[in-house]
Write an enzyme that holds these catalytic residues in place. Structure first.
Site, PDB file in Angstrom:
ATOM      1  CG  ASP A 123     -44.500  26.673  14.475  1.00  0.00           C
ATOM      2  OD1 ASP A 123     -44.784  26.699  13.256  1.00  0.00           O
ATOM      3  OD2 ASP A 123     -44.764  25.704  15.212  1.00  0.00           O
ATOM      4  CD  GLU A 198     -45.392  23.591  11.885  1.00  0.00           C
ATOM      5  OE1 GLU A 198     -44.930  24.709  11.576  1.00  0.00           O
ATOM      6  OE2 GLU A 198     -45.692  23.261  13.056  1.00  0.00           O
ATOM      7  CE  LYS A 250     -45.534  22.780  19.791  1.00  0.00           C
ATOM      8  NZ  LYS A 250     -46.154  22.208  18.592  1.00  0.00           N
ATOM      9  CB  THR A 254     -37.448  22.088  14.230  1.00  0.00           C
ATOM     10  OG1 THR A 254     -38.007  22.564  15.450  1.00  0.00           O
ATOM     11  CG2 THR A 254     -38.386  22.424  13.083  1.00  0.00           C
TER      12      THR A 254
HETATM   13 CA    CA Z   1     -46.019  23.855  15.184  1.00  0.00          CA
END
Ligand code: CA
Length: 427
Positions: A123, A198, A250, A254
């Site tokens: 990322d 993103e 994180k 995702t």
């Molecule tokens: Ca990110």
């Protein structure tokens, strides 16, 4: 006139998936995973097309594989050959129309699966507007760190927790900063769950370890793109990120959209790299190419929507949170590929390089709640009268994208969506 398909819905100016797009996905058919492409409101099953002998024989094994990796391994010539064959089969004057129709299914009601094995996920932090606004929150006197304009900043993410659109996200539990240094940290469900808008760049060609990819060749290493939501727990992040960077804040989830748009479909939507102000430092030569500066960026209209349980109960449409465009990124896709391999790191087929949060110069173009609500200090009011600083259980985030250019059919990337589920009973 734009190339026409025998599927009338694919020729509508509002179609996401016209004949010039043909993004790749995967669909469940009788308990098996089949590759497919999207056309209009339908998907075309590549496994079935190979069975019917409508695809080049040497591509049958790759087209009957459950994921795209085998096709990518075959290289550019194979990608082009397959795309040309599919375009011919779906064009207005197509041969074998009845046989092709037998491999066609409606997307509505289909179960779309993750179409690619993703060995690695990196990322980046390529939006200077995101970096500056986030920097302003935590370091008002020095929002942008001294390295930002010299080096594409990134970190290695977690590939195992990447899921396709529609997969719910369970609110993560973790350590948060103690209120005073002498207190114990809490171990609680995050109170600051955020999304990040993103783009994923999918690597289609590997490079041997020790062999960097020059910037002139970097575009050839990218197969395609999709939308990506890098879910983030801000309270966990602020406690854990020093000195080594993001970790459990994180890597719990995702989300990617189900369709991978080949770079070949995006040619008409290329843009020049965002102009660097004259007082910005000069790029090091390995990150500079005239061709990349001229048309290395992507021009896409990105949108983020929020749908709460109350909005769905009242049949209200999702609420638009922001709009932005990857042409405003400080670094181009080619610069990310070249920088990633500049030390000899080997990329693998199927790897994702994500751009980082895509924000623009205006407040309305901020690509995450951390920016939009200034770290939770300025709540957003929704049409239902509800307000949000960060996401609550039941909230659904929907990312959408489309490209427009004069003289070319519009294309849309499909949706990247997921709903937040309550935290599970924890340790
Ligand atoms: Ca990110």
């Amino acid at each position: 006139m734009a190339p026409q398909s025998w599927l009338p819905e694919a020729n509508l100016p509002t179609a996401d998936f016209p004949l010039t797009h043909l993004p790749y996905g995967a669909v469940e058919v009788h308990g098996q995973q089949h590759l497919c492409v999207a056309i209009g409101t339908h998907l075309l099953d590549l496994y079935a097309l190979a069975e019917a002998n409508l695809l080049p024989t040497h591509l049958h094994p790759a087209c009957q594989s459950p994921t795209l990796n085998a096709l990518l391994t075959q290289g550019h010539q194979a990608w082009t050959h397959l795309r040309q064959t599919l375009t011919t089969l779906l064009a207005a004057d197509a041969p074998h129309r009845t046989l092709t129709e037998a491999a066609l299914h409606s997307i509505a009601g289909a179960t779309l699966l993750k179409p690619i094995d993703i060995p690695n996920y990196t990322d980046f932090y390529a939006s200077i507007h995101h970096a500056t606004r986030v920097g302003l929150l935590f370091r008002p006197d020095q929002p942008l760190l001294p390295n930002y304009k010299h080096i594409p900043i990134g970190y290695h993410g977690r590939a195992s927790s990447i899921a396709v659109s529609g997969t719910p996200v369970i609110r993560p539990t973790g350590q948060t900063r103690p209120s005073t240094p002498s207190d114990q940290p809490s171990f609680i469900p995050t109170n600051a769950l955020d999304y990040e808008l993103e783009l994923a760049l999918y690597i289609g060609q590997s490079n041997p370890q020790g062999t960097p990819i020059p910037i002139e060749q970097a575009p050839h290493y990218i197969f395609g793109i999709s939308l990506l939501n890098d879910w983030s727990a801000r309270d966990l992040q602020s406690w854990e990120y020093q000195p080594l960077g993001p970790f459990l804040a994180k890597n719990f989830a995702t989300t990617i959209s189900p369709w991978i748009t080949p770079l070949a479909a995006l040619e008409p939507f290329r843009a020049s790299a965002t102009p660097r102000p004259s007082d910005d430092p000069k790029l090091l030569p390995y990150l500079h190419s005239k061709a990349d500066q001229t048309h290395g960026a992507l021009n896409l209209k990105l949108e983020v929507f929020l749908s709460t349980q109350t909005m769905r109960d009242n049949k209200l449409p999702p609420f638009q949170l922001s709009q932005s465009n990857p042409k405003d990124l400080y670094w181009t896709p080619a610069q990310l590929v070249t920088h990633h391999t500049s030390n000899g790191c080997n990329l693998q087929i199927g790897d994702i390089l994500a751009t980082g949060t895509i924000s623009g110069p205006s407040d309305a173009s901020a690509g995450c709640l951390l920016e939009l609500t200034r770290n939770g200090s300025v709540p957003i009011t929704l049409p239902t009268g509800e307000s949000r600083t960060f996401l609550l259980d039941g909230d659904e985030i929907i990312l959408r994208a489309h490209c427009d250019a004069p003289g070319h059919p519009r294309i849309g990337l499909g949706e990247c969506r997921a709903t937040i589920l309550p935290a599970r009973s924890s340790l």
